[in-house]
Scaffold this motif. Structure first.
Motif, PDB file in Angstrom:
ATOM      1  N   ARG C  29       1.653 -22.254 -14.629  1.00 52.37           N
ATOM      2  CA  ARG C  29       0.359 -21.610 -14.904  1.00 52.37           C
ATOM      3  C   ARG C  29      -0.109 -20.742 -13.757  1.00 52.37           C
ATOM      4  NH1 ARG C  29      -2.139 -26.147 -18.899  1.00 52.37           N
ATOM      5  NH2 ARG C  29      -0.366 -25.961 -20.256  1.00 52.37           N
ATOM      6  N   GLU C  30       0.828 -20.006 -13.232  1.00 49.93           N
ATOM      7  CA  GLU C  30       0.500 -19.006 -12.230  1.00 49.93           C
ATOM      8  C   GLU C  30       1.106 -17.699 -12.680  1.00 49.93           C
ATOM      9  OE1 GLU C  30       2.061 -20.104  -8.501  1.00 49.93           O
ATOM     10  OE2 GLU C  30       0.362 -21.404  -7.995  1.00 49.93           O
ATOM     11  N   VAL C  31       0.617 -16.618 -12.077  1.00 42.93           N
ATOM     12  CA  VAL C  31       1.237 -15.332 -12.357  1.00 42.93           C
ATOM     13  C   VAL C  31       2.108 -14.971 -11.160  1.00 42.93           C
ATOM     14  CG1 VAL C  31       0.858 -12.910 -12.857  1.00 42.93           C
ATOM     15  CG2 VAL C  31      -0.731 -14.620 -13.734  1.00 42.93           C
ATOM     16  N   THR C  32       3.355 -14.745 -11.423  1.00 48.24           N
ATOM     17  CA  THR C  32       4.268 -14.327 -10.360  1.00 48.24           C
ATOM     18  C   THR C  32       4.707 -12.909 -10.648  1.00 48.24           C
ATOM     19  OG1 THR C  32       5.037 -16.589 -10.173  1.00 48.24           O
ATOM     20  CG2 THR C  32       6.409 -14.887  -9.170  1.00 48.24           C
ATOM     21  N   ALA C  33       4.549 -12.051  -9.663  1.00 44.96           N
ATOM     22  CA  ALA C  33       4.922 -10.656  -9.877  1.00 44.96           C
ATOM     23  C   ALA C  33       6.197 -10.349  -9.119  1.00 44.96           C
ATOM     24  CB  ALA C  33       3.798  -9.747  -9.418  1.00 44.96           C
ATOM     25  N   PHE C  34       7.064  -9.553  -9.750  1.00 45.59           N
ATOM     26  CA  PHE C  34       8.238  -9.029  -9.043  1.00 45.59           C
ATOM     27  C   PHE C  34       7.977  -7.553  -8.793  1.00 45.59           C
ATOM     28  CE2 PHE C  34      11.487 -12.050 -11.284  1.00 45.59           C
ATOM     29  CZ  PHE C  34      10.860 -13.126 -10.691  1.00 45.59           C
ATOM     30  N   ILE C  35       8.025  -7.174  -7.521  1.00 44.84           N
ATOM     31  CA  ILE C  35       7.894  -5.744  -7.240  1.00 44.84           C
ATOM     32  C   ILE C  35       9.130  -5.275  -6.483  1.00 44.84           C
ATOM     33  CG2 ILE C  35       5.371  -5.800  -7.225  1.00 44.84           C
ATOM     34  CD1 ILE C  35       5.543  -5.663  -4.144  1.00 44.84           C
ATOM     35  N   GLY C  36       9.247  -3.982  -6.432  1.00 44.82           N
ATOM     36  CA  GLY C  36      10.390  -3.419  -5.720  1.00 44.82           C
ATOM     37  C   GLY C  36      10.749  -2.089  -6.338  1.00 44.82           C
ATOM     38  N   PRO C  37      11.499  -1.289  -5.588  1.00 42.35           N
ATOM     39  CA  PRO C  37      11.844   0.028  -6.120  1.00 42.35           C
ATOM     40  C   PRO C  37      12.757  -0.079  -7.337  1.00 42.35           C
ATOM     41  CG  PRO C  37      13.010  -0.395  -4.075  1.00 42.35           C
ATOM     42  CD  PRO C  37      12.046  -1.507  -4.251  1.00 42.35           C
ATOM     43  N   SER C  38      12.875   1.008  -8.084  1.00 40.67           N
ATOM     44  CA  SER C  38      13.734   1.020  -9.271  1.00 40.67           C
ATOM     45  C   SER C  38      15.146   0.597  -8.910  1.00 40.67           C
ATOM     46  CB  SER C  38      13.799   2.429  -9.861  1.00 40.67           C
ATOM     47  OG  SER C  38      12.538   2.776 -10.335  1.00 40.67           O
ATOM     48  N   GLY C  39      15.747  -0.193  -9.778  1.00 38.91           N
ATOM     49  CA  GLY C  39      17.132  -0.590  -9.559  1.00 38.91           C
ATOM     50  C   GLY C  39      17.286  -1.709  -8.567  1.00 38.91           C
ATOM     51  N   CYS C  40      16.158  -2.357  -8.197  1.00 42.38           N
ATOM     52  CA  CYS C  40      16.274  -3.418  -7.195  1.00 42.38           C
ATOM     53  C   CYS C  40      16.677  -4.728  -7.837  1.00 42.38           C
ATOM     54  CB  CYS C  40      14.969  -3.585  -6.437  1.00 42.38           C
ATOM     55  SG  CYS C  40      13.662  -4.300  -7.446  1.00 42.38           S
ATOM     56  N   GLY C  41      16.701  -4.767  -9.165  1.00 48.47           N
ATOM     57  CA  GLY C  41      17.159  -5.981  -9.834  1.00 48.47           C
ATOM     58  C   GLY C  41      16.044  -6.860 -10.352  1.00 48.47           C
ATOM     59  N   LYS C  42      14.816  -6.376 -10.283  1.00 55.36           N
ATOM     60  CA  LYS C  42      13.726  -7.267 -10.700  1.00 55.36           C
ATOM     61  C   LYS C  42      13.733  -7.513 -12.207  1.00 55.36           C
ATOM     62  CE  LYS C  42      10.343  -3.461 -10.323  1.00 55.36           C
ATOM     63  NZ  LYS C  42      11.294  -2.344 -10.366  1.00 55.36           N
ATOM     64  N   SER C  43      13.994  -6.447 -13.003  1.00 57.34           N
ATOM     65  CA  SER C  43      14.080  -6.653 -14.458  1.00 57.34           C
ATOM     66  C   SER C  43      15.293  -7.512 -14.799  1.00 57.34           C
ATOM     67  CB  SER C  43      14.199  -5.316 -15.179  1.00 57.34           C
ATOM     68  OG  SER C  43      12.952  -4.703 -15.233  1.00 57.34           O
ATOM     69  N   THR C  44      16.382  -7.282 -14.080  1.00 58.07           N
ATOM     70  CA  THR C  44      17.597  -8.061 -14.315  1.00 58.07           C
ATOM     71  C   THR C  44      17.333  -9.540 -14.081  1.00 58.07           C
ATOM     72  OG1 THR C  44      18.826  -6.154 -13.543  1.00 58.07           O
ATOM     73  CG2 THR C  44      20.025  -8.221 -13.693  1.00 58.07           C
ATOM     74  N   LEU C  45      16.625  -9.839 -12.999  1.00 56.85           N
ATOM     75  CA  LEU C  45      16.311 -11.230 -12.686  1.00 56.85           C
ATOM     76  C   LEU C  45      15.430 -11.821 -13.785  1.00 56.85           C
ATOM     77  CD1 LEU C  45      16.422 -13.618 -10.789  1.00 56.85           C
ATOM     78  CD2 LEU C  45      14.486 -12.663  -9.534  1.00 56.85           C
ATOM     79  N   LEU C  46      14.462 -10.988 -14.232  1.00 56.01           N
ATOM     80  CA  LEU C  46      13.567 -11.444 -15.298  1.00 56.01           C
ATOM     81  C   LEU C  46      14.382 -11.803 -16.539  1.00 56.01           C
ATOM     82  CD1 LEU C  46      10.399 -11.524 -15.625  1.00 56.01           C
ATOM     83  CD2 LEU C  46      10.682  -9.511 -17.049  1.00 56.01           C
ATOM     84  N   ARG C  47      15.339 -10.926 -16.862  1.00 58.35           N
ATOM     85  CA  ARG C  47      16.121 -11.135 -18.083  1.00 58.35           C
ATOM     86  C   ARG C  47      17.113 -12.292 -17.951  1.00 58.35           C
ATOM     87  NH1 ARG C  47      16.830  -6.378 -21.623  1.00 58.35           N
ATOM     88  NH2 ARG C  47      14.815  -5.334 -21.597  1.00 58.35           N
ATOM     89  N   CYS C  48      17.333 -12.746 -16.714  1.00 56.20           N
ATOM     90  CA  CYS C  48      18.157 -13.941 -16.565  1.00 56.20           C
ATOM     91  C   CYS C  48      17.404 -15.148 -17.091  1.00 56.20           C
ATOM     92  CB  CYS C  48      18.482 -14.199 -15.094  1.00 56.20           C
ATOM     93  SG  CYS C  48      19.727 -13.085 -14.470  1.00 56.20           S
ATOM     94  N   MET C  49      16.077 -15.093 -16.998  1.00 56.66           N
ATOM     95  CA  MET C  49      15.297 -16.291 -17.317  1.00 56.66           C
ATOM     96  C   MET C  49      15.268 -16.569 -18.801  1.00 56.66           C
ATOM     97  SD  MET C  49      12.143 -16.227 -14.743  1.00 56.66           S
ATOM     98  CE  MET C  49      12.211 -15.035 -13.460  1.00 56.66           C
ATOM     99  N   ASN C  50      15.457 -15.522 -19.653  1.00 55.20           N
ATOM    100  CA  ASN C  50      15.586 -15.829 -21.082  1.00 55.20           C
ATOM    101  C   ASN C  50      16.969 -15.426 -21.593  1.00 55.20           C
ATOM    102  OD1 ASN C  50      15.306 -13.084 -21.174  1.00 55.20           O
ATOM    103  ND2 ASN C  50      13.763 -13.065 -22.790  1.00 55.20           N
ATOM    104  N   ARG C  51      17.872 -15.217 -20.650  1.00 55.70           N
ATOM    105  CA  ARG C  51      19.279 -14.940 -20.986  1.00 55.70           C
ATOM    106  C   ARG C  51      19.429 -13.705 -21.858  1.00 55.70           C
ATOM    107  NH1 ARG C  51      22.495 -19.839 -21.169  1.00 55.70           N
ATOM    108  NH2 ARG C  51      24.085 -18.577 -22.174  1.00 55.70           N
ATOM    109  N   LEU C  52      18.521 -12.753 -21.712  1.00 56.06           N
ATOM    110  CA  LEU C  52      18.658 -11.529 -22.488  1.00 56.06           C
ATOM    111  C   LEU C  52      19.794 -10.672 -21.921  1.00 56.06           C
ATOM    112  CD1 LEU C  52      17.040 -10.947 -24.970  1.00 56.06           C
ATOM    113  CD2 LEU C  52      15.626  -9.388 -23.681  1.00 56.06           C
ATOM    114  N   ASN C  53      20.197 -11.000 -20.699  1.00 56.34           N
ATOM    115  CA  ASN C  53      21.336 -10.282 -20.119  1.00 56.34           C
ATOM    116  C   ASN C  53      22.626 -10.587 -20.864  1.00 56.34           C
ATOM    117  OD1 ASN C  53      20.179  -8.817 -18.056  1.00 56.34           O
ATOM    118  ND2 ASN C  53      20.097 -10.608 -16.733  1.00 56.34           N
ATOM    119  N   ASP C  54      22.630 -11.676 -21.629  1.00 56.39           N
ATOM    120  CA  ASP C  54      23.831 -12.024 -22.377  1.00 56.39           C
ATOM    121  C   ASP C  54      24.252 -10.905 -23.319  1.00 56.39           C
ATOM    122  OD1 ASP C  54      23.367 -14.346 -21.134  1.00 56.39           O
ATOM    123  OD2 ASP C  54      23.443 -15.626 -22.912  1.00 56.39           O
TER     124      ASP C  54
END
Lengths: 546, 228, 250
Positions: C29-54
């Protein structure tokens, strides 16, 4: 000069002109095709006046003017060129030819006799002439035009009713009896080949033989009834004097319709025109397809296209789904895709040959051996028929559906798929609930293209089940109602048959145009329906922009 | 030095802010010097000039405030830049107060000039030198982002406090000796207090410099930490 | 105990490594933000959490991601179950071409809820929670595509929370929206925090600063710094973070 031309070129205007011009050219060609077909077709059923022409040598002609043209004489100056006119004089059985060319210079008199009659006959084409007497049982009952015409009009509907009854008995009742007879005979044959227990076989055989006897008895009854009816119709005859003095006597029942073309009002002509059009669409063909209607061909075409669509769409969609959604994209899939695209370029006759070889002989022959051995050597499914023709066309059009479906599947945004998957949907749920509904308009476009292509094909049908005259429709009252093994008629083949295989090409020409127009109309109708359905769906699926 | 900003305008504005603080610091330092000169040399003209110049200090204070507001509103600064701006806002207030102190010294000097001198000034100029050098060093620390230097400034504050106490006792002695000297001694006591305040402000600036550079708050901790 | 524990996560696209040894705890119940320049892997990491990278070919993930103690990266795990527990809101609002009602009911229907009354209740509650109920209550059976961009995104949030996930992943949810719509979404994030654990990827640092409790700064596939948002945005510890948040980059 150079600079300004360069600018003109760069502005893109020439390209716009070029594209516009190309479009205009295509449109002109298509429109002129349709106009030529329509002009030739629509005029055919308009009841023209009958003109009586007297020639220099005293010959008299009664007929409908078809066309006038200058006589091709290369050496004479244009001003003195003579013209000639083609008349349809009909009365094929009297004159031997329906049409006659007359040099305009030879004509000494023309008139439009009010009493000239046009008889449309069940056989031998139309008859032009003057009614002289009507006879009943060999005795003259009316003489002179007025009285004979009245009598004719009184008797004619009765004879047609009798004729209709005759047709019903012949087609329906005797047809039913024959169907049952055939059934019983095949049953008999099956028992002889299959039943091992002689006692039981004997029991069945007795029962069937009894049934056959009953049926034959009923057949005999019907045959007797038929004879009475035929005799009744044979009593009434009438005598016609054709132009040139020849006379012809024939039964009243032989006439489909008779009218006085020179006394018809515009409204009367119009009514007649509509009647003839309706007859064209709804009746069976006569005179080796050159007269009468084309209903069996319309029916065959529509049913075949529908069956083809029912076959091709699921197949094509499933194949495209696998190619686009499930198969691992790679050289293999690319090769398959190229192959599918190339399949669309294979000549349709090749598909026809394949259909004949595979569907008719292998599949149909197999079905016959398995399920209808008693009928052999007469093939049931092992010969061309509706089902095999539809399947062949489905095979022919499946690449179109696959390509269109793949195209529309790939246009479904990735976001929709991911959104669905992210909600815990499986891939199949996503395809079923999101991808397929979204791709439906594209799939329907594929179906429309396939239908247009399929409805226009003739060559593969000629060897997989189309005939020039099918005795029965593939749909009737006998279970299982759809008889997909039957041969059928098709408008495209009808055009070819009437236009090029008919003994009387001149008389059949308008029929070719009529049929062509009808075929175009039917394809248009099928497509319009599909397009309307598609647009409905599309509106439901995509409005708003994002 | 950190790498330059991607946004050149932003970078420029931050530089201008720094420059304004330095200009203000330099001016305030000069004000203290001049104020002390006017006291020691009993130069009323110079004192008047210092008082007149306080306007400039006030003007710079407002200018720095405006720059900071602008930067906050337009660039949503974060991290180092945010700390620089927060520091600037505080430093400019401190400097403005120091400017006021210089003005007050001059006012007292003008009053003292109307009476004979009480005694030659020794401790006061020394104290003024201390305070001035603390201010200068804190500003140097600001420019160079030198936390060591800033820490030293903080640690020197105690010495100034002690000197103030010495002067207090000396003045008390004068007052006891000669009631005539009370008004002059009181004024000198005021000046000592002003100088002590200046040193305090310099300490504040130094503390803010440490915050600016390290993000650590060492304010209100006594004694100041030995290192940061 | 943290809701999501990410340990030593490395991700490879074929032979190219895109994430390097990520260690991160995401609080309940917290908000965690991922920031960083484009291509730093933040969306990729996010998509690992629901395995959308599969869905992407040739992706290999090593390490461990534990969601309430259960291993997410377990290859035998039923990803559809996982995705019901870890909802996702995308960068581009992606309402389905269906009615508003059907959009929200999509997830519950997948879960097998069929009763009309239940669905009605879920739809209304979700739309309420996503602060869009008042705007759409009279046209639940209109096509969702007719809504505005901001409404689209709130509808997508409603759709996501209709299945009552534990974690809501947001992949740059406001990047296609105007400032007003963005503000509404940010308000909504504050509201949703009461019930859900939210992980948000954003390009907008101010947004991360505004909405998140913790912020992770990623650079070139590595987690550079992770900490309380106020700390990270005022006094970051790493020079790279400092440079990024102050705009001294590249």
């Amino acid at each position: 000069m150079n600079v300004s031309f360069g600018k003109f070129w760069k502005s893109g205007d020439p390209f716009i002109w070029m594209t516009g011009g190309a479009l205009a050219l295509s449109l002109i060609m298509i429109i002129s095709l349709i106009v030529i077909v329509a002009a030739n077709a629509l005029g055919y059923y308009w009841p023209d006046r009958l003109v009586q022409v007297t020639l220099k040598d005293g010959t008299e002609l009664l007929g409908q003017r078809i066309v006038s043209e200058p006589i091709p004489t290369p050496d004479t100056p244009a001003a003195t060129v003579q013209s000639r006119t083609e008349f349809q004089v009909a009365n094929r059985d009297l004159y031997g030819a329906d049409f006659r060319w007359v040099n305009d210079a030879d004509i000494t008199a023309r008139s439009f006799p009010a009493e000239a009659l046009l008889f449309e006959r069940w056989e031998w084409g139309p008859l032009f002439g003057f009614l002289t007497t009507v006879t009943q049982d060999g005795k003259v009952i009316a003489e002179g035009f007025a009285r004979a015409w009245d009598k004719f009009q009184e008797i004619h509907p009765r004879t047609q009713e009798t004729l209709e009854r005759i047709h019903r008995i012949e087609r329906k009742e005797i047809g039913d009896i024959n169907y049952a007879l055939e059934h019983a005979r095949l049953g008999l044959k099956r028992i002889q080949t299959e039943e091992r227990d002689p006692a039981r076989a004997a029991k069945y055989v007795t029962a069937l033989e009894q049934e056959i006897a009953t049926l034959q008895h009923r057949y005999a009854e019907k045959a007797a009834e038929l004879k009475t009816l035929y005799d009744e119709n044979a009593r009434y005859r009438f005598l016609v004097r054709a132009a040139g003095g020849k006379e012809k006597e024939l039964p009243v029942a032989a006439v489909v319709r008779a009218f006085l073309p020179n006394q018809l009002s515009w409204w009367g002509r119009f009514k007649l025109y509509v009647t003839r059009l309706v007859e064209f669409v709804w009746d069976d063909p006569r005179e080796s397809n050159t007269e009468g209607g084309v209903f069996p061909a319309i029916f065959g075409t529509v049913i075949m296209v529908l069956i083809m669509s029912m076959m091709v769409v699921p197949f094509g969609v499933i194949a495209a789904l696998y190619l686009r959604e499930y198969a691992k994209q790679g050289p293999m899939v690319r090769a398959v895709r190229i192959a599918v695209n190339n399949l669309a370029g294979v000549p349709s006759i090749v598909f026809g040959v394949f259909g004949l070889g595979f569907f008719v002989y292998v599949l149909g022959g197999g079905i016959d051996r398995l399920f209808y051995p008693e009928a052999l050597p007469t093939p049931t499914y092992g010969t061309g028929g509706m089902l095999w023709a539809s399947l062949t066309l489905a095979l022919l059009t499946v690449p179109v559906v696959i390509v269109a479906t793949e195209e529309s599947l790939s246009s479904i945004p990735r976001e929709w798929r991911e959104g669905s998957l992210a909600l815990g949907a499986t891939k199949w749920e996503t395809i079923r609930k999101i991808v397929l509904p979204g791709a439906l308009p594209g799939i329907l476009t594929g179906m429309i293209l396939a239908m247009a292509r399929g409805a226009g094909e003739v060559a593969p049908l000629m060897i997989t089940g189309v005939v020039k005259l099918a005795p029965t429709l593939p749909l009737d009252a006998h279970a299982p109602f759809f008889h997909l093994e039957r041969k059928f008629m098709h408008l495209g083949f009808h055009i070819y048959d009437v236009g090029f295989q008919s003994p009387n090409v001149e008389a059949a020409k308008p029929m070719v145009f009529m049929t062509t127009m009808l075929l175009i109309g039917i394809i248009l109708l099928l497509n319009l329906t599909a397009i309307i359905v598609r647009n409905r769906l599309r509106n439901r699926l995509r409005f708003g922009t994002f | 030095m950190p790498p330059l900003h991607t946004d050149r305008v932003y970078e420029e504005e931050l530089q201008q802010l720094r420059a304004k603080i330095l200009e203000m610091g330099g001016l305030v330092e000069k004000q203290i010097g001049d104020a002390m000169t006017s006291l020691v040399e009993r130069n009323s003209t110079l004192a008047q000039a210092v008082i007149a110049r306080d306007h400039t200090v006030n003007y710079l204070d407002v200018a720095v405030d405006e720059s900071c507001t602008r930067l906050l509103a337009l660039h949503q600064p974060a991290g180092r830049d945010l700390r620089l701006i927060m520091t600037s806002l505080k430093v400019t207030t401190d400097l403005e107060r120091v400017g006021d102190m210089a003005q007050n010294i001059c006012e007292r000097a003008l009053e003292l000039n109307e009476e004979p001198p009480l005694k030659p000034y020794v401790d006061l100029p020394r104290m003024a030198d201390w305070a001035r050098s603390m201010l200068r060093e804190s500003l140097d620390a600001f420019v160079r982002e030198d936390t060591e230097l800033a820490l030293q400034v903080c640690q020197r504050d105690d010495a100034v406090d002690k000197l103030t106490a010495d002067i207090f006792h000396e003045m008390l002695a004068f007052m006891r000796q000669d009631p005539q000297a009370v008004s002059r001694a009181t004024r000198l006591l005021f000046i000592a207090k002003y100088l002590e305040r200046i040193a305090d402000h310099a300490t504040n600036i130094a503390e803010m410099v440490i915050y600016m550079v390290k993000g650590k708050n060492i304010r209100h901790i006594s004694p100041p930490p030995a290192s940061v | 105990m943290p809701e999501v524990e990410i340990r030593q996560v490395c991700l490879f696209y074929g032979s190219k490594q895109a994430l390097f040894d990520i260690d991160l705890d995401i609080g309940r119940r917290e908000v965690t933000a991922f920031i960083g320049p484009s291509g730093c892997g933040k969306s990729t990491l996010l998509r690992c959490m629901n395995r959308l990278n599969d869905l992407v070919d040739n992706v290999r993930v090593t390490g461990s991601i534990r969601l309430s103690g259960g291993e997410v990266l377990d290859p035998t795990l039923d990803v559809t179950d996982l995705r019901k527990r870890v909802g996702m809101v995308f960068q581009k609002p992606n309402p389905f071409p269906k009615t508003i009602y059907e959009n929200v009911a999509y997830g519950p229907r997948i879960l097998g809820i069929k009763q009309k009354a239940r669905l009605d209740e879920i739809v209304e509650r979700s739309l309420h929670s996503a602060a869009i109920w008042e705007e759409v209550k009279d046209r639940l059976h209109d096509n969702a595509l007719a809504l505005s961009g901001g409404q689209h995104q709130r509808l997508c949030i409603a759709r996501t929370i209709a299945v009552e996930p534990e974690v809501v992943l947001m992949d740059e949810p406001c990047s296609a929206l105007d400032p007003i719509a963005t503000t509404k979404i940010e308000e909504l994030i504050h509201e949703l925090k009461q019930q859900y654990t939210i992980v948000i990827v954003t390009h907008n640092m101010q947004q991360a600063a505004r909405v998140s409790d913790h912020t992770a700064f990623m650079y070139l596939g590595r987690l550079v710094e992770f900490g309380k948002t106020d700390k990270l945005f005022t006094t970051p510890e790493k020079q790279e973070t400092e440079d990024y948040i102050t705009g001294r980059f590249g």
